[in-house]
Design a protein around this motif. Structure first.
Motif, PDB file in Angstrom:
ATOM      1  N   GLN A  97       0.877  -1.306  -0.002  1.00 21.04           N
ATOM      2  CA  GLN A  97      -0.085  -0.195   0.133  1.00 21.04           C
ATOM      3  C   GLN A  97       0.887   1.266  -0.160  1.00 21.04           C
ATOM      4  N   MET A  98       2.004   1.236   0.944  1.00 20.82           N
ATOM      5  CA  MET A  98       3.040   2.393   0.781  1.00 20.82           C
ATOM      6  C   MET A  98       3.515   2.722  -0.552  1.00 20.82           C
ATOM      7  N   LYS A  99       3.997   1.438  -1.275  1.00 21.80           N
ATOM      8  CA  LYS A  99       4.857   1.583  -2.705  1.00 21.80           C
ATOM      9  C   LYS A  99       3.611   1.966  -3.801  1.00 21.80           C
ATOM     10  N   ALA A 100       2.479   1.690  -3.515  1.00 28.09           N
ATOM     11  CA  ALA A 100       1.400   2.148  -4.444  1.00 28.09           C
ATOM     12  C   ALA A 100       1.139   3.680  -4.079  1.00 28.09           C
ATOM     13  N   LEU A 101       0.912   3.926  -2.986  1.00 30.92           N
ATOM     14  CA  LEU A 101       0.631   5.287  -2.734  1.00 30.92           C
ATOM     15  C   LEU A 101       1.713   6.261  -3.340  1.00 30.92           C
ATOM     16  N   MET A 102       3.264   5.918  -3.134  1.00 29.97           N
ATOM     17  CA  MET A 102       4.143   6.487  -3.446  1.00 29.97           C
ATOM     18  C   MET A 102       4.443   6.645  -4.971  1.00 29.97           C
ATOM     19  N   LEU A 103       3.893   5.598  -5.526  1.00 31.56           N
ATOM     20  CA  LEU A 103       3.897   5.428  -7.094  1.00 31.56           C
ATOM     21  C   LEU A 103       2.674   6.428  -7.785  1.00 31.56           C
ATOM     22  N   GLU A 104       1.419   6.446  -7.080  1.00 29.02           N
ATOM     23  CA  GLU A 104       0.441   7.357  -7.143  1.00 29.02           C
ATOM     24  C   GLU A 104       0.880   8.804  -7.190  1.00 29.02           C
ATOM     25  N   GLY A 105       1.556   9.302  -6.290  1.00 29.16           N
ATOM     26  CA  GLY A 105       2.131  10.642  -6.278  1.00 29.16           C
ATOM     27  C   GLY A 105       3.528  11.005  -6.612  1.00 29.16           C
ATOM     28  N   LYS A 106       4.136  10.027  -7.684  1.00 26.45           N
ATOM     29  CA  LYS A 106       5.625  10.196  -8.111  1.00 26.45           C
ATOM     30  C   LYS A 106       5.745  11.437  -8.722  1.00 26.45           C
ATOM     31  N   SER A 107       5.088  11.569  -9.532  1.00 28.53           N
ATOM     32  CA  SER A 107       5.003  13.073 -10.325  1.00 28.53           C
ATOM     33  C   SER A 107       5.307  14.498  -9.314  1.00 28.53           C
ATOM     34  N   GLU A 108       4.593  14.287  -8.215  1.00 23.62           N
ATOM     35  CA  GLU A 108       4.531  15.472  -7.236  1.00 23.62           C
ATOM     36  C   GLU A 108       6.089  15.413  -6.343  1.00 23.62           C
ATOM     37  N   ALA A 131      16.534  10.996  -7.549  1.00 22.92           N
ATOM     38  CA  ALA A 131      17.332  10.139  -6.941  1.00 22.92           C
ATOM     39  C   ALA A 131      16.729   9.979  -5.580  1.00 22.92           C
ATOM     40  N   GLU A 132      16.203  10.969  -4.878  1.00 18.69           N
ATOM     41  CA  GLU A 132      15.723  10.966  -3.748  1.00 18.69           C
ATOM     42  C   GLU A 132      14.526  10.261  -3.453  1.00 18.69           C
ATOM     43  N   PHE A 133      13.839  10.315  -4.723  1.00 23.55           N
ATOM     44  CA  PHE A 133      12.500   9.619  -4.697  1.00 23.55           C
ATOM     45  C   PHE A 133      12.862   7.872  -4.793  1.00 23.55           C
ATOM     46  N   SER A 134      13.863   7.463  -5.769  1.00 18.62           N
ATOM     47  CA  SER A 134      14.169   6.202  -5.789  1.00 18.62           C
ATOM     48  C   SER A 134      14.580   5.697  -4.263  1.00 18.62           C
ATOM     49  N   LYS A 135      15.377   6.499  -3.828  1.00 17.76           N
ATOM     50  CA  LYS A 135      16.227   6.222  -2.407  1.00 17.76           C
ATOM     51  C   LYS A 135      14.994   5.907  -1.354  1.00 17.76           C
ATOM     52  N   MET A 136      13.924   6.736  -1.521  1.00 13.71           N
ATOM     53  CA  MET A 136      12.952   6.741  -0.414  1.00 13.71           C
ATOM     54  C   MET A 136      11.897   5.357  -0.785  1.00 13.71           C
ATOM     55  N   TYR A 137      11.677   5.282  -1.962  1.00 14.44           N
ATOM     56  CA  TYR A 137      10.952   4.014  -2.433  1.00 14.44           C
ATOM     57  C   TYR A 137      11.668   2.705  -2.082  1.00 14.44           C
ATOM     58  N   ASN A 138      12.928   2.712  -2.415  1.00 20.06           N
ATOM     59  CA  ASN A 138      13.709   1.391  -2.049  1.00 20.06           C
ATOM     60  C   ASN A 138      13.802   1.274  -0.637  1.00 20.06           C
ATOM     61  N   GLY A 139      13.796   2.382   0.360  1.00 19.64           N
ATOM     62  CA  GLY A 139      13.647   2.376   1.706  1.00 19.64           C
ATOM     63  C   GLY A 139      12.550   1.778   2.097  1.00 19.64           C
ATOM     64  N   VAL A 140      11.190   1.905   1.500  1.00 21.90           N
ATOM     65  CA  VAL A 140      10.061   1.488   2.203  1.00 21.90           C
ATOM     66  C   VAL A 140       9.989   0.036   1.743  1.00 21.90           C
ATOM     67  N   GLY A 141      10.606  -0.310   0.671  1.00 21.27           N
ATOM     68  CA  GLY A 141      10.585  -1.707   0.320  1.00 21.27           C
ATOM     69  C   GLY A 141      11.541  -2.621   1.110  1.00 21.27           C
TER      70      GLY A 141
END
Length: 186
Positions: free
Chosen positions: A115-126, A134-144
């Motif tokens: 759910q957290m990953k889906a929420l992050m992908l939903e708001g990825k553009s923002e 780079a920071e988004f990728s780091k945060m996304y991988n951190g959640v995973g």
């Protein structure tokens, strides 16, 4: 050992510890209630349990003022009660939730991560616009890569930050001091 027991037998610690334990149990029951009705009980749905913390802090301050302080409660006592109730409640709830997602139903944690990953992908553009790719990728991988044990400290840290203003307000509301000592009466 007797000195440790005597230290924790003081009402300023004993009462908030008991109320904190009750708070943690009530938060866990709320967690189980969300789980029972089919809602992912971690994340945004769980934030409503902070109301239990606020209510229990207010009840603990009221109880201490009525039973121990004989109608009086200093600001520092109310602040101490508030933070002890909040911290113990968050620790107890965090550990109970950790045991639940580790031993009873691990799918709750995996659903939360999904759910957290889906929420992050939903708001990825923002997010990318604000913090960069780079920071988004780091945060996304951190959640995973989040571990179940992080639930405990996450619970404590979020509840501590959320509780600052409510504890101050509750402490100011329930505070009542005896100002008779400041009057110069012979």
């Amino acid at each position: 050992m007797k000195s440790v027991i005597a230290y924790f037998n003081k009402p300023i610690l004993k009462i908030p510890l008991l109320f904190g334990l009750a708070t943690g149990l009530l938060v866990f029951i709320f967690f189980l209630g969300l789980y029972a009705i089919g809602i992912v009980p971690l994340g945004n749905n769980k934030v409503l349990d902070f109301g239990i913390h606020i209510i229990m802090i207010a009840v603990a301050c009221w109880y201490f003022r009525k039973k121990v302080g004989n109608g009086f409660l200093h600001l520092w006592e109310a602040l101490t009660i508030g933070y002890v109730v909040n911290t113990i409640g968050a620790l107890v709830a965090g550990w109970l939730i950790y045991f639940f997602v580790t031993y009873a139903d691990p799918s709750v944690f995996t659903d939360y991560i999904a759910q957290m990953k889906a929420l992050m992908l939903e708001g990825k553009s923002e997010l990318v616009k604000n913090i960069g790719e780079a920071e988004f990728s780091k945060m996304y991988n951190g959640v995973g890569g989040m571990q179940r044990s992080e639930i405990i400290m996450d619970e404590v840290s979020k509840k501590t930050v959320m509780a600052i203003i409510p504890i101050l307000i509750i402490s100011l509301i329930f505070r009542k001091q005896n100002y008779g000592v400041f009057h110069n009466k012979p």
